[in-house]
Scaffold this motif. Structure first.
Motif, PDB file in Angstrom:
ATOM      1  N   MET A   1       0.837  -1.174   0.000  1.00  0.00           N
ATOM      2  CA  MET A   1       0.000   0.000   0.000  1.00  0.00           C
ATOM      3  C   MET A   1       0.887   1.243   0.000  1.00  0.00           C
ATOM      4  SD  MET A   1      -3.383   0.863   2.172  1.00  0.00           S
ATOM      5  CE  MET A   1      -3.923  -0.734   1.668  1.00  0.00           C
ATOM      6  N   ASN A   2       0.564   2.214  -0.826  1.00  0.00           N
ATOM      7  CA  ASN A   2       1.360   3.431  -0.930  1.00  0.00           C
ATOM      8  C   ASN A   2       1.384   4.175   0.403  1.00  0.00           C
ATOM      9  OD1 ASN A   2       2.835   5.241  -2.843  1.00  0.00           O
ATOM     10  ND2 ASN A   2       1.372   6.697  -1.994  1.00  0.00           N
ATOM     11  N   THR A   3       2.573   4.611   0.792  1.00  0.00           N
ATOM     12  CA  THR A   3       2.775   5.292   2.066  1.00  0.00           C
ATOM     13  C   THR A   3       3.669   6.500   1.854  1.00  0.00           C
ATOM     14  OG1 THR A   3       2.635   3.157   3.196  1.00  0.00           O
ATOM     15  CG2 THR A   3       3.609   4.970   4.431  1.00  0.00           C
ATOM     16  N   LEU A   4       3.256   7.616   2.416  1.00  0.00           N
ATOM     17  CA  LEU A   4       4.071   8.832   2.430  1.00  0.00           C
ATOM     18  C   LEU A   4       4.439   9.104   3.869  1.00  0.00           C
ATOM     19  CD1 LEU A   4       5.224  11.421   1.093  1.00  0.00           C
ATOM     20  CD2 LEU A   4       2.967  12.461   1.459  1.00  0.00           C
ATOM     21  N   ILE A   5       5.735   9.315   4.123  1.00  0.00           N
ATOM     22  CA  ILE A   5       6.153   9.617   5.485  1.00  0.00           C
ATOM     23  C   ILE A   5       6.960  10.903   5.517  1.00  0.00           C
ATOM     24  CG2 ILE A   5       6.205   7.177   6.125  1.00  0.00           C
ATOM     25  CD1 ILE A   5       9.309   7.465   6.220  1.00  0.00           C
ATOM     26  N   ALA A   6       6.903  11.540   6.670  1.00  0.00           N
ATOM     27  CA  ALA A   6       7.803  12.640   7.008  1.00  0.00           C
ATOM     28  C   ALA A   6       8.665  12.105   8.139  1.00  0.00           C
ATOM     29  CB  ALA A   6       7.025  13.874   7.441  1.00  0.00           C
ATOM     30  N   LEU A   7       9.962  12.172   7.971  1.00  0.00           N
ATOM     31  CA  LEU A   7      10.896  11.511   8.872  1.00  0.00           C
ATOM     32  C   LEU A   7      12.006  12.462   9.290  1.00  0.00           C
ATOM     33  CD1 LEU A   7      12.000   8.744  10.014  1.00  0.00           C
ATOM     34  CD2 LEU A   7      13.198   8.526   7.836  1.00  0.00           C
ATOM     35  N   ALA A   8      12.284  12.478  10.582  1.00  0.00           N
ATOM     36  CA  ALA A   8      13.448  13.203  11.095  1.00  0.00           C
ATOM     37  C   ALA A   8      14.238  12.229  11.954  1.00  0.00           C
ATOM     38  CB  ALA A   8      13.017  14.415  11.914  1.00  0.00           C
ATOM     39  N   ILE A   9      15.486  12.014  11.599  1.00  0.00           N
ATOM     40  CA  ILE A   9      16.387  11.153  12.366  1.00  0.00           C
ATOM     41  C   ILE A   9      17.588  11.996  12.746  1.00  0.00           C
ATOM     42  CG2 ILE A   9      17.840   9.092  12.345  1.00  0.00           C
ATOM     43  CD1 ILE A   9      15.971   7.939  10.210  1.00  0.00           C
ATOM     44  N   ALA A  10      17.878  12.059  14.046  1.00  0.00           N
ATOM     45  CA  ALA A  10      18.977  12.913  14.500  1.00  0.00           C
ATOM     46  C   ALA A  10      19.730  12.254  15.645  1.00  0.00           C
ATOM     47  CB  ALA A  10      18.438  14.271  14.942  1.00  0.00           C
ATOM     48  N   PRO A  11      21.025  12.504  15.706  1.00  0.00           N
ATOM     49  CA  PRO A  11      21.811  11.995  16.821  1.00  0.00           C
ATOM     50  C   PRO A  11      21.532  12.818  18.077  1.00  0.00           C
ATOM     51  CG  PRO A  11      23.173  13.367  15.438  1.00  0.00           C
ATOM     52  CD  PRO A  11      21.848  13.264  14.762  1.00  0.00           C
ATOM     53  N   VAL A  12      21.690  12.189  19.209  1.00  0.00           N
ATOM     54  CA  VAL A  12      21.523  12.875  20.490  1.00  0.00           C
ATOM     55  C   VAL A  12      22.853  12.810  21.236  1.00  0.00           C
ATOM     56  CG1 VAL A  12      20.276  12.862  22.689  1.00  0.00           C
ATOM     57  CG2 VAL A  12      19.089  12.248  20.577  1.00  0.00           C
ATOM     58  N   GLY A  13      23.284  13.950  21.764  1.00  0.00           N
ATOM     59  CA  GLY A  13      24.487  13.979  22.576  1.00  0.00           C
ATOM     60  C   GLY A  13      25.786  14.041  21.803  1.00  0.00           C
ATOM     61  N   THR A  14      25.737  14.486  20.538  1.00  0.00           N
ATOM     62  CA  THR A  14      26.962  14.546  19.741  1.00  0.00           C
ATOM     63  C   THR A  14      27.472  15.963  19.531  1.00  0.00           C
ATOM     64  OG1 THR A  14      25.707  14.571  17.670  1.00  0.00           O
ATOM     65  CG2 THR A  14      26.407  12.413  18.490  1.00  0.00           C
ATOM     66  N   GLY A  15      26.812  16.934  20.146  1.00  0.00           N
ATOM     67  CA  GLY A  15      27.271  18.319  20.001  1.00  0.00           C
ATOM     68  C   GLY A  15      26.206  19.206  19.409  1.00  0.00           C
ATOM     69  N   ASP A  16      26.605  20.439  19.111  1.00  0.00           N
ATOM     70  CA  ASP A  16      25.660  21.435  18.610  1.00  0.00           C
ATOM     71  C   ASP A  16      25.379  21.306  17.119  1.00  0.00           C
ATOM     72  OD1 ASP A  16      25.388  22.582  21.096  1.00  0.00           O
ATOM     73  OD2 ASP A  16      26.995  24.038  20.764  1.00  0.00           O
TER      74      ASP A  16
END
Length: 98
Positions: A1-16
Motif C-alpha cells: 500500500m502506498n505510504t508517504l512519510i515525514a521523517l526526522a532522524i537525529a543523533p543525540v548527545g553529539t554536540g551542537d
C-alpha cells in the motif's frame, strides 16, 4: 500500500552541529531509490509500506550501529488508491490557493 512519510532522524548527545550525522542518514534514504525530498526539518519518502519502513530502519541504524543515541520522529500518511502523493498533495493545495 502506498505510504508517504515525514521523517526526522537525529543523533543525540553529539554536540551542537548535527549536519554530518544527518548527512549520513539522508545518504541512506537517497540511495534507496524511493522518491524523497529533504527540507530543513524533515525528509519525505514515498513508496510501498514495507519498502518505506525498511528505509526507515536502515537510516536509523546508520547512526545507532555507531553507538550514537538516535532520535526518530515519524509521521505517516497511508491513503489507499493514491500514488504520487508527495507532489499531488501540494498540487491540490496550490489549486485551492489560486
Amino acid at each position: 500500500m502506498n505510504t508517504l512519510i515525514a521523517l526526522a532522524i537525529a543523533p543525540v548527545g553529539t554536540g551542537d552541529e548535527l549536519s554530518a550525522e544527518v548527512a549520513e542518514v539522508v545518504k541512506v534514504i537517497r540511495e534507496s531509490g524511493l522518491p524523497n525530498k529533504t527540507s530543513s526539518m524533515f525528509t519525505e519518502i514515498e513508496g510501498e509500506y514495507d519498502k518505506v519502513m525498511e528505509v526507515v530502519k536502515k537510516a536509523t541504524f546508520v547512526l545507532a550501529e555507531k553507538g550514537i543515541r538516535t532520535e526518530v520522529v515519524l509521521k505517516m500518511d497511508i491513503r489507499p488508491g493514491y500514488t504520487d502523493t508527495m507532489s499531488g498533495k501540494l498540487e491540490r493545495l496550490e489549486e485551492h490557493l489560486k
